[in-house]
Design a protein around this motif. Structure first.
Motif, short mmCIF file in Angstrom:
data_model
loop_
_atom_site.label_atom_id
_atom_site.label_comp_id
_atom_site.label_asym_id
_atom_site.label_seq_id
_atom_site.Cartn_x
_atom_site.Cartn_y
_atom_site.Cartn_z
N MET A 88 0.81 -1.14 -0.01
CA MET A 88 0.33 -0.32 0.06
C MET A 88 0.86 1.60 -0.12
O MET A 88 0.89 1.85 -0.77
CB MET A 88 -1.03 -0.18 1.27
CG MET A 88 -1.77 -0.95 0.55
SD MET A 88 -3.29 -1.11 2.33
CE MET A 88 -2.80 -1.33 4.03
N ILE B 136 2.21 2.05 -3.61
CA ILE B 136 0.98 2.29 -4.26
C ILE B 136 0.59 3.95 -4.10
O ILE B 136 0.34 4.26 -5.20
CB ILE B 136 -0.21 1.18 -4.64
CG1 ILE B 136 -0.18 0.35 -4.89
CG2 ILE B 136 -1.22 2.22 -5.05
CD1 ILE B 136 -1.09 -0.40 -4.47
N ARG B 137 0.70 4.09 -2.98
CA ARG B 137 0.98 5.85 -2.77
C ARG B 137 2.06 6.99 -3.28
O ARG B 137 1.53 7.43 -3.66
CB ARG B 137 0.53 5.56 -1.15
CG ARG B 137 -1.22 5.47 -0.42
CD ARG B 137 -1.29 5.71 1.37
NE ARG B 137 -2.04 4.61 1.52
CZ ARG B 137 -2.46 3.75 2.29
NH1 ARG B 137 -0.78 3.63 2.85
NH2 ARG B 137 -3.25 3.45 2.76
N SER C 106 -6.24 6.55 -3.94
CA SER C 106 -6.07 6.24 -2.62
C SER C 106 -6.23 4.58 -2.36
O SER C 106 -7.30 3.89 -3.33
CB SER C 106 -6.96 6.51 -2.33
OG SER C 106 -7.39 7.99 -1.48
N VAL C 107 -6.09 4.06 -1.21
CA VAL C 107 -6.00 2.65 -1.04
C VAL C 107 -6.23 2.68 0.50
O VAL C 107 -5.42 2.57 1.54
CB VAL C 107 -5.21 2.23 -1.36
CG1 VAL C 107 -3.68 2.82 -0.84
CG2 VAL C 107 -4.49 0.46 -1.57
N ILE D 35 -8.59 -5.40 -0.71
CA ILE D 35 -7.69 -3.73 -0.81
C ILE D 35 -8.89 -4.05 -1.86
O ILE D 35 -8.70 -3.45 -2.90
CB ILE D 35 -6.03 -3.85 -1.37
CG1 ILE D 35 -5.36 -4.86 -0.33
CG2 ILE D 35 -5.68 -2.86 -1.67
CD1 ILE D 35 -4.25 -5.69 -1.10
N LEU E 102 -9.17 0.34 -3.91
CA LEU E 102 -8.61 1.11 -4.40
C LEU E 102 -9.88 2.00 -4.92
O LEU E 102 -10.27 1.76 -5.78
CB LEU E 102 -7.50 0.57 -5.97
CG LEU E 102 -6.38 -0.22 -5.39
CD1 LEU E 102 -6.24 -1.26 -6.57
CD2 LEU E 102 -5.45 0.31 -4.97
N LEU F 259 -6.04 2.80 -11.77
CA LEU F 259 -6.40 1.57 -11.11
C LEU F 259 -5.49 0.48 -12.20
O LEU F 259 -5.07 -0.25 -10.84
CB LEU F 259 -8.00 1.33 -11.23
CG LEU F 259 -8.68 2.70 -10.21
CD1 LEU F 259 -10.16 1.95 -10.39
CD2 LEU F 259 -8.20 2.70 -9.08
N ALA G 116 -1.97 0.10 -10.65
CA ALA G 116 -1.82 0.36 -9.27
C ALA G 116 -1.69 -1.71 -9.05
O ALA G 116 -1.42 -2.31 -8.55
CB ALA G 116 -2.63 1.30 -8.09
#
Length: 92
Positions: free
Chosen positions: A28, A31-32, A38-39, A53, A55, A69, A72
């Motif tokens: 996470m 990814i951020r 947002s995750v 999870i 997203l 998306l 990610a």
């Protein structure tokens, strides 16, 4: 356009919640840092080897939202510690 993706993941080598959370935090955080999404962990918080999870991406065009998306999700797939089992998308 608001896009939401929920992906269920399996973490095979997790022997405790601490192991699971260490893997999820790494995923996470990456990814951020890399993508404008947002995750969060949204389900199976008490299971050792399962996680869901969530997203969310918001852009002005649906194609840009989908691209963020997908990128990610591709990053999630690049982690050998976990396997993405099922993914669902919603558009608002």
């Amino acid at each position: 356009m608001i896009g939401f993706a929920a992906c269920e993941c399996i973490i095979y080598n997790a022997r405790s919640l601490k192991d699971k959370r260490a893997v999820l935090q790494r995923v996470m955080t990456r990814i951020r840092q890399k993508y404008n999404v947002s995750v969060a962990e949204i389900d199976h918080q008490d299971a050792w080897q399962r996680a869901t999870i969530g997203l969310v991406a918001i852009t002005s065009r649906s194609r840009a939202t989908e691209r963020e998306l997908e990128r990610a999700l591709a990053l999630i797939d690049s982690f050998p510690e976990l396997e993405r089992a099922a993914t669902s998308f919603e558009w608002l």
